[in-house]
Design a protein around this motif. Structure first.
Motif, PDB file in Angstrom:
ATOM      1  N   LEU A 158      -1.249  32.337  12.190  1.00 16.73           N
ATOM      2  CA  LEU A 158      -1.660  31.880  10.859  1.00 16.73           C
ATOM      3  C   LEU A 158      -1.178  30.448  10.607  1.00 16.73           C
ATOM      4  O   LEU A 158      -1.896  29.642  10.006  1.00 16.73           O
ATOM      5  CB  LEU A 158      -1.109  32.804   9.767  1.00 16.73           C
ATOM      6  N   ALA A 159       0.049  30.157  11.049  1.00 15.03           N
ATOM      7  CA  ALA A 159       0.571  28.799  10.892  1.00 15.03           C
ATOM      8  C   ALA A 159      -0.273  27.806  11.686  1.00 15.03           C
ATOM      9  O   ALA A 159      -0.505  26.673  11.247  1.00 15.03           O
ATOM     10  CB  ALA A 159       2.029  28.743  11.335  1.00 15.03           C
ATOM     11  N   VAL A 160      -0.758  28.247  12.853  1.00  8.71           N
ATOM     12  CA  VAL A 160      -1.658  27.397  13.650  1.00  8.71           C
ATOM     13  C   VAL A 160      -2.978  27.221  12.911  1.00  8.71           C
ATOM     14  O   VAL A 160      -3.491  26.100  12.760  1.00  8.71           O
ATOM     15  CB  VAL A 160      -1.898  28.023  15.041  1.00  8.71           C
ATOM     16  N   GLU A 161      -3.527  28.327  12.433  1.00  8.55           N
ATOM     17  CA  GLU A 161      -4.826  28.311  11.755  1.00  8.55           C
ATOM     18  C   GLU A 161      -4.802  27.433  10.519  1.00  8.55           C
ATOM     19  O   GLU A 161      -5.761  26.690  10.238  1.00  8.55           O
ATOM     20  CB  GLU A 161      -5.212  29.746  11.368  1.00  8.55           C
ATOM     21  N   LYS A 176       3.737  23.795   9.631  1.00  9.33           N
ATOM     22  CA  LYS A 176       4.818  23.699  10.616  1.00  9.33           C
ATOM     23  C   LYS A 176       5.713  24.920  10.668  1.00  9.33           C
ATOM     24  O   LYS A 176       6.282  25.238  11.710  1.00  9.33           O
ATOM     25  CB  LYS A 176       5.652  22.456  10.298  1.00  9.33           C
ATOM     26  N   TYR A 177       5.828  25.636   9.532  1.00  9.11           N
ATOM     27  CA  TYR A 177       6.900  26.612   9.405  1.00  9.11           C
ATOM     28  C   TYR A 177       6.404  28.054   9.295  1.00  9.11           C
ATOM     29  O   TYR A 177       5.431  28.345   8.589  1.00  9.11           O
ATOM     30  CB  TYR A 177       7.738  26.305   8.156  1.00  9.11           C
ATOM     31  N   ARG A 233       3.374  26.702  20.375  1.00  9.12           N
ATOM     32  CA  ARG A 233       2.504  26.305  19.263  1.00  9.12           C
ATOM     33  C   ARG A 233       3.087  25.176  18.418  1.00  9.12           C
ATOM     34  O   ARG A 233       2.480  24.768  17.422  1.00  9.12           O
ATOM     35  CB  ARG A 233       2.234  27.512  18.360  1.00  9.12           C
ATOM     36  N   ASN A 234       4.262  24.692  18.792  1.00  7.86           N
ATOM     37  CA  ASN A 234       4.922  23.595  18.085  1.00  7.86           C
ATOM     38  C   ASN A 234       5.182  23.956  16.617  1.00  7.86           C
ATOM     39  O   ASN A 234       4.885  23.178  15.708  1.00  7.86           O
ATOM     40  CB  ASN A 234       4.116  22.302  18.175  1.00  7.86           C
ATOM     41  N   LYS A 235       5.768  25.128  16.406  1.00 13.39           N
ATOM     42  CA  LYS A 235       6.134  25.592  15.075  1.00 13.39           C
ATOM     43  C   LYS A 235       7.645  25.810  15.006  1.00 13.39           C
ATOM     44  O   LYS A 235       8.317  25.937  16.027  1.00 13.39           O
ATOM     45  CB  LYS A 235       5.417  26.903  14.721  1.00 13.39           C
TER      46      LYS A 235
END
Length: 269
Positions: free
Chosen positions: A91-94, A98-99, A134-136
């Motif tokens: 979901l953070a990607v979508e 960032k968090y 995913r760089n989160k």
């Protein structure tokens, strides 16, 4: 710090995401943390359809609102909780934020005691790996029976990966740890990347979280700590009222407006 202000959509618990976005935007907010807690505040969830997710993105865009985080509280000591959190990273990607935010135990009524911190660290490994890919950032909130203070979470994060930081809830440390947040925040602020800004009324263990400025927390003192640490992360306003909740949507919107105006005046000084 005004540009760091965010609304936590959990403030609109019991109301729709559209209610939250429209109400918060009218108050002056331009950033939102989306609550993704099944059976509580499920404004967004990992099993939503493509159509539902596109509708959410359209709602945010048309109201000039940016998503900065996904509040996906999951019990990482259970397989179901870990799976939910792993899927919530998508979901953070979508939503291009960032968090991803969680605690270690249940979202509410967290009474379990984590006896084995090595088991907790092992459970967090696949979450951290996915955040790396995913760089989160995986943020653990001051919350519940085990890690209710910034100090305890800092010690945990130091044993893990630099993808793990603290989401500091200014009122949870009173409710769960029976301490005021000031010195605890000072001692852990170097590991804090997200703030849940919550006020407090009543006794420490009383569920009473009013509009910002209506409680007894010393927010100017908290903001001095953040400024001295050059804190750059979101400051997410969360109003949880009392166990009976707000009487209606108007009360929520009025509390959101009052909070935004109170904070705007502080930041101008």
């Amino acid at each position: 710090m005004l540009q760091q202000l965010t609304i936590n959509s959990n403030t609109y618990h019991g109301f729709s995401l559209e209610d939250a976005v429209v109400g918060a935007r009218k108050a002056g907010f331009t950033q939102i943390e989306l609550a993704a807690v099944k059976d509580h505040t499920a404004h967004v969830l990992p099993d939503m359809s493509r159509k539902q997710l596109e509708e959410i993105k359209f709602l945010l865009k048309t109201n000039g609102m940016t998503c900065v985080g996904i509040g996906a509280h999951s019990n990482v000591m259970t397989e179901e909780g870990r799976e939910n959190l792993i899927r919530s990273i998508d979901l953070a990607v979508e939503l291009d934020c960032k968090y991803i935010i969680t605690a270690t135990g249940d979202a509410h009524n967290d009474t379990d005691k984590i006896e084995d911190e090595e088991a907790l660290a092992k459970n967090l490994e696949p979450l951290i790996e996915k955040c790396e890919k995913r760089n989160k950032m995986l943020l653990l909130e001051t919350h519940g029976n085990n890690y209710a203070t910034g100090g305890s979470l800092k010690k945990l994060a130091q044993k893990l990966n630099n993808r793990v930081k603290i989401n500091y809830d200014t009122a949870n440390v009173l409710f769960y740890a029976d301490i005021l947040p000031y010195e605890d925040l000072e001692a852990s602020v170097d590991y804090v990347e997200f703030i849940h800004l919550k006020d407090k009324l009543g006794s420490y263990q009383e569920w009473n979280f009013p509009a910002i400025g209506d409680g007894f927390l010393d927010f100017p003192r908290l903001f001095r700590t953040l400024r001295q640490a050059n804190y750059q992360g979101p400051i997410s306003v969360e109003i949880e009222f009392t166990p009976s909740g707000p009487k209606d949507l108007d009360e929520v919107n009025e509390s959101v407006i009052k909070s935004f105006n109170y904070l705007s005046n502080i930041f101008k000084k």
